[in-house]
Scaffold this motif. Sequence first.
Motif, mmCIF file in Angstrom:
data_model
loop_
_atom_site.group_PDB
_atom_site.id
_atom_site.type_symbol
_atom_site.label_atom_id
_atom_site.label_comp_id
_atom_site.label_asym_id
_atom_site.label_seq_id
_atom_site.Cartn_x
_atom_site.Cartn_y
_atom_site.Cartn_z
ATOM 1 N N VAL A 122 0.853 -1.188 0.000
ATOM 2 C CA VAL A 122 0.000 0.000 0.000
ATOM 3 C C VAL A 122 0.888 1.237 0.000
ATOM 4 O O VAL A 122 1.748 1.403 0.873
ATOM 5 C CB VAL A 122 -0.933 0.045 1.228
ATOM 6 N N TRP A 123 0.685 2.073 -0.995
ATOM 7 C CA TRP A 123 1.408 3.331 -1.134
ATOM 8 C C TRP A 123 0.454 4.478 -0.799
ATOM 9 O O TRP A 123 -0.691 4.482 -1.244
ATOM 10 C CB TRP A 123 1.902 3.508 -2.562
ATOM 11 N N CYS A 124 0.923 5.456 -0.058
ATOM 12 C CA CYS A 124 0.100 6.624 0.254
ATOM 13 C C CYS A 124 0.890 7.885 -0.069
ATOM 14 O O CYS A 124 2.033 8.037 0.378
ATOM 15 C CB CYS A 124 -0.306 6.625 1.728
ATOM 16 N N LEU A 125 0.283 8.781 -0.844
ATOM 17 C CA LEU A 125 0.924 10.050 -1.173
ATOM 18 C C LEU A 125 0.340 11.174 -0.331
ATOM 19 O O LEU A 125 -0.880 11.246 -0.133
ATOM 20 C CB LEU A 125 0.770 10.370 -2.657
ATOM 21 N N VAL A 126 1.212 12.028 0.166
ATOM 22 C CA VAL A 126 0.820 13.167 0.991
ATOM 23 C C VAL A 126 1.224 14.452 0.270
ATOM 24 O O VAL A 126 2.365 14.576 -0.195
ATOM 25 C CB VAL A 126 1.500 13.108 2.376
ATOM 26 N N ASP A 127 0.294 15.368 0.160
ATOM 27 C CA ASP A 127 0.525 16.657 -0.492
ATOM 28 C C ASP A 127 1.224 17.589 0.499
ATOM 29 O O ASP A 127 0.599 18.148 1.395
ATOM 30 C CB ASP A 127 -0.818 17.231 -0.934
ATOM 31 N N ALA A 128 2.537 17.777 0.336
ATOM 32 C CA ALA A 128 3.302 18.597 1.275
ATOM 33 C C ALA A 128 2.844 20.046 1.274
ATOM 34 O O ALA A 128 2.970 20.746 2.286
ATOM 35 C CB ALA A 128 4.792 18.519 0.942
ATOM 36 N N LEU A 129 2.300 20.509 0.155
ATOM 37 C CA LEU A 129 1.904 21.905 0.042
ATOM 38 C C LEU A 129 0.564 22.197 0.708
ATOM 39 O O LEU A 129 0.362 23.258 1.291
ATOM 40 C CB LEU A 129 1.832 22.308 -1.438
ATOM 41 N N ASN A 130 -0.358 21.222 0.648
ATOM 42 C CA ASN A 130 -1.744 21.494 1.065
ATOM 43 C C ASN A 130 -2.230 20.658 2.240
ATOM 44 O O ASN A 130 -3.411 20.699 2.557
ATOM 45 C CB ASN A 130 -2.685 21.256 -0.132
ATOM 46 N N PHE A 131 -1.348 19.898 2.896
ATOM 47 C CA PHE A 131 -1.849 18.956 3.891
ATOM 48 C C PHE A 131 -2.508 19.639 5.079
ATOM 49 O O PHE A 131 -3.308 19.030 5.789
ATOM 50 C CB PHE A 131 -0.729 18.018 4.344
ATOM 51 N N LYS A 132 -2.253 20.917 5.297
ATOM 52 C CA LYS A 132 -2.861 21.636 6.425
ATOM 53 C C LYS A 132 -4.202 22.279 6.073
ATOM 54 O O LYS A 132 -4.879 22.817 6.946
ATOM 55 C CB LYS A 132 -1.920 22.732 6.921
ATOM 56 N N ARG A 133 -4.578 22.227 4.817
ATOM 57 C CA ARG A 133 -5.723 23.020 4.373
ATOM 58 C C ARG A 133 -7.081 22.371 4.612
ATOM 59 O O ARG A 133 -8.103 22.996 4.381
ATOM 60 C CB ARG A 133 -5.585 23.341 2.873
ATOM 61 N N MET A 134 -7.118 21.107 5.000
ATOM 62 C CA MET A 134 -8.393 20.423 5.184
ATOM 63 C C MET A 134 -8.469 19.789 6.563
ATOM 64 O O MET A 134 -8.529 18.560 6.692
ATOM 65 C CB MET A 134 -8.584 19.366 4.095
ATOM 66 N N PRO A 135 -8.470 20.582 7.622
ATOM 67 C CA PRO A 135 -8.516 19.986 8.970
ATOM 68 C C PRO A 135 -9.772 19.170 9.218
ATOM 69 O O PRO A 135 -9.750 18.208 9.987
ATOM 70 C CB PRO A 135 -8.449 21.210 9.893
ATOM 71 N N SER A 136 -10.885 19.517 8.558
ATOM 72 C CA SER A 136 -12.128 18.776 8.777
ATOM 73 C C SER A 136 -12.062 17.358 8.219
ATOM 74 O O SER A 136 -12.842 16.497 8.614
ATOM 75 C CB SER A 136 -13.309 19.525 8.131
#
Length: 297
Positions: A122-136
């Motif tokens: 299982v591979w998971c990609l994380v958006d380093a630029l936007n990961f804080k933008r969707m706290p909900s």
Amino acid sequence: MSIPLHLITGFLGSGKTSFLHHYLKNSDSKSNIAIIQNEFSSINIDGRKFQQDASYQVLEINNGSVFCVCLLGSFIKSLNEFVEKYQPDMLIMEASGLSDPTGVGQIFQSSQLKGKIYLEHVWCLVDALNFKRMPSLRLRMEHHLRCADTIIINKTDLVGNDTEEIATWIRHVNPFARQLKGEYGRVSTSGFKKALNLFPDDQKGALGRPDVESVVIRGHRGIHLEQLSRFIDRIKKDCIRTKGFLKLKNGQAIFVQGVFLEFTFQEVPSFKGSGELVLIGAFKGKENLQIIYDEHC
């Protein structure tokens, strides 16, 4: 013999499709690889690109997450028929960015697929630029991370490689996964076959469908680039992910891609077909986006 399946997860716009293209382009494998693409909306823009390459068979599952109860039964049936028909050596599944992959175990334990397919990685990609933008939606992002064997912190070039905060948060959620850094989904593909299978046995119930909607804009007429920019400026505050093909007034076609407030346009010289733009975001109770688009044409 059981068929290995690699699952690619990650929130909307994290770079899953770019990673998949990068792997397929650079893989030395001579295996018969089949691709499963799961799109939250009713159409699959990315599936067109893979279908243009005769090397890969593609199974598209649209209009929801394959891990949701509402689609699980039909997906298992479709996957079984797909495997029986094409007999691939390997499966790669790109999950919807809005999916909750903690329910993936149900798929492989079904009577139709048990013994035929096993989860290899299982591979998971994380958006380093936007990961804080969707706290909900942070809990959903954590579910993606918790299931991962390898986690790719993507778009590091856009944050100056300052990813220590993200890496620390990831280690808190999943201290067992290997972490890699990537740009445009490009990472070292060595060890792709390595199986870790870290799914816990005590998975909690899957999350329900998030409070976002997908909208498909169909552009039957050409649009000026300036008009398209004005349309996007009007609606982008509600958008999480945008992608699709549109025709311009000058006869050219472009590929539109957006993640939150960032949008790019790329010319597509060989595109044929009608224009379609998929938008995923908080559109509930908003104006009809197709009407707004038509007003700008």
